[in-house]
Design a protein around this motif. Structure first.
Motif, mmCIF file in Angstrom:
data_model
loop_
_atom_site.group_PDB
_atom_site.id
_atom_site.type_symbol
_atom_site.label_atom_id
_atom_site.label_comp_id
_atom_site.label_asym_id
_atom_site.label_seq_id
_atom_site.Cartn_x
_atom_site.Cartn_y
_atom_site.Cartn_z
ATOM 1 N N LYS A 112 0.825 -1.204 0.000
ATOM 2 C CA LYS A 112 0.000 0.000 0.000
ATOM 3 C C LYS A 112 0.860 1.255 0.000
ATOM 4 N N LYS A 113 1.893 1.284 0.857
ATOM 5 C CA LYS A 113 2.737 2.478 0.980
ATOM 6 C C LYS A 113 3.527 2.744 -0.297
ATOM 7 N N ILE A 114 4.099 1.703 -0.881
ATOM 8 C CA ILE A 114 4.878 1.898 -2.100
ATOM 9 C C ILE A 114 3.974 2.387 -3.235
ATOM 10 N N LYS A 115 2.789 1.807 -3.342
ATOM 11 C CA LYS A 115 1.864 2.262 -4.388
ATOM 12 C C LYS A 115 1.447 3.710 -4.164
ATOM 13 N N GLU A 116 1.227 4.083 -2.920
ATOM 14 C CA GLU A 116 0.887 5.482 -2.620
ATOM 15 C C GLU A 116 2.025 6.408 -3.039
ATOM 16 N N ASN A 117 3.253 6.013 -2.718
ATOM 17 C CA ASN A 117 4.409 6.829 -3.099
ATOM 18 C C ASN A 117 4.528 6.935 -4.616
ATOM 19 N N GLN A 118 4.304 5.820 -5.300
ATOM 20 C CA GLN A 118 4.381 5.840 -6.756
ATOM 21 C C GLN A 118 3.319 6.768 -7.352
ATOM 22 N N SER A 119 2.136 6.768 -6.744
ATOM 23 C CA SER A 119 1.033 7.562 -7.288
ATOM 24 C C SER A 119 1.278 9.066 -7.172
ATOM 25 N N ILE A 120 2.096 9.472 -6.202
ATOM 26 C CA ILE A 120 2.388 10.906 -6.038
ATOM 27 C C ILE A 120 3.835 11.224 -6.421
ATOM 28 N N ASN A 121 4.426 10.288 -7.189
ATOM 29 C CA ASN A 121 5.746 10.497 -7.780
ATOM 30 C C ASN A 121 6.857 10.663 -6.743
ATOM 31 N N ILE A 122 6.754 9.927 -5.652
ATOM 32 C CA ILE A 122 7.837 9.875 -4.670
ATOM 33 C C ILE A 122 8.691 8.652 -4.984
#
Length: 295
Positions: free
Chosen positions: A172-182
Motif C-alpha cells: 500500500k505504501k509503495i503504491k501510494e508513493n508511486q502515485s504521487i511520484n515519490i
C-alpha cells in the motif's frame, strides 16, 4: 508490557547507548560469556545450521565460526542500542558506502529501487544511507505487538532521514508513493524463512532446497522498480563497509524467479567468504526436505 517496565528497559538501552565504544565492547564481551558460555542461547540451532551448510569444514573450524558469530551477535545488539544517541558524523565514520556512484546512476533512471540484503554483518546501521541519497529511504520491518517498543524501534531506525514501513503496509505504501511520484529506496531483508504453505517458490540456498520469500521480486515486477544488492562487510569491530551490486535495471525483461536467484547466489558467495557474520540463530533451514508436504 506496562509503561513502568518500558521506561525501565528504555533507561537501560539509553545508558548503554552513551557508553564510549571501548566500554561498549567490553560490555559486549561480558554478555558474550553469559549468552554463549552460560546460557547457550540457540547453540543447538547454530551448530545444526553450520553443520549442514558448511560440511566441508572441520569441527574445529565450525566451532571457531560459531564463537566468532556469538561475539558479533553481542556486538550488533549493543550497536543497535548505540543508535539511540550516536551522531551522524560518528555513524558515517563507522559505516561507509564504497561505491555510492552506483546508487546515483540508478536514481537517474527515475525509478524506485528495491535494495535486497541478507541478515549479514550489520543491517541496523544501513539507516545512514538516507544522508547520501536523493531518493527517500525506507526500511521494511515486522511490526512489534507492543506499541511502546514498536515506537522505540521505529524511532531508532528512522534516524538519518529513514522511514519504516511494516510488512503488512508495504504494498500500500509503495503504491501510494508511486502515485504521487515519490521515488524511494526500499530495504528488504530477503533471506528470511516464509511460513510453510502451498504455492511457495523453492530454491537451493547453501546446498539445501528451502522455501524463499518472493515479495521483493514480485513488487519490483508489479511496480517496475530497479533492484540492487547491498553487500555489507565487517572491516573490524564497530566498522563496516557496504557495496552496491546491481541485480537488474530492466526488471520486466527478467525471467521469473531470476532476481531472487541472483540475490541468493550473491548471499551465498558472501556467507561462504566469511561465514562468521551471518545470522546463524535463524532457523533458515527448518523446512528443508518438506516440499512434498505442501504440494
Amino acid at each position: 508490557m506496562g509503561a513502568i517496565a518500558y521506561y525501565f528497559v528504555y533507561a537501560i538501552l539509553w545508558s548503554i547507548s552513551i557508553l564510549p565504544f571501548p566500554i561498549l565492547y567490553f560490555l559486549s564481551d561480558c554478555i558474550y560469556f553469559l549468552l554463549y558460555k552460560v546460557i547457550g542461547y540457540r547453540k543447538k540451532t547454530v551448530r545444526y545450521n553450520l553443520k549442514i551448510t558448511l560440511p566441508h569444514l572441520s569441527d574445529e573450524e565450525r566451532l571457531k565460526i560459531e564463537q566468532n558469530f556469538y561475539h558479533h551477535l553481542c556486538d550488533m545488539f549493543l550497536e543497535m542500542a548505540k543508535t539511540l544517541t550516536i551522531s551522524e558524523d560518528e555513524m558515517k565514520k563507522r559505516y561507509r558506502f564504497t561505491n555510492l556512484e552506483v546508487v546515483k546512476e540508478f536514481e537517474k533512471k527515475n525509478k524506485s529501487i528495491i535494495l535486497m540484503t541478507p541478515h549479514y554483518a550489520s543491517w541496523e546501521w544501513v539507516i545512514i544511507l538516507g544522508k547520501f541519497i536523493d531518493f527517500k529511504g525506507f526500511g521494511i520491518y515486522k511490526k512489534l505487538s507492543n506499541p511502546r517498543f514498536d515506537k522505540l524501534v521505529r524511532d531508532m531506525r528512522s534516524k538519518f532521514d529513514a522511514e519504516l514501513i511494516s510488512t503488512k503496509e508495504t504494498v500500500k505504501k509503495i503504491k501510494e508513493n508511486q502515485s504521487i511520484n515519490i521515488h524511494g529506496i526500499y530495504l528488504f531483508l530477503s533471506d528470511q524463512t516464509p511460513n510453510l504453505r502451498k504455492g511457495l517458490q523453492w530454491e537451493y540456498f547453501l546446498g539445501h532446497e528451502v522455501p524463499v520469500h518472493m515479495g521483493a521480486e514480485n513488487l519490483a515486477r508489479e511496480l517496475d522498480m530497479n533492484v540492487l544488492y547491498l553487500k555489507v562487510s565487517k572491516v573490524k569491530r564497530g566498522f563496516y563497509e557496504a557495496k552496491f551490486i546491481p541485480i537488474t535495471d530492466c526488471v520486466l525483461e527478467e525471467k521469473d524467479f531470476e532476481i531472487t536467484k541472483r540475490f541468493l547466489k550473491l548471499s551465498e558467495e558472501q556467507i561462504l567468504e566469511k561465514p562468521d557474520y551471518y545470522f546463524w540463530t535463524h532457523k533458515r533451514w527448518k523446512h528443508m526436505g518438506r516440499k512434498n508436504e505442501v504440494e
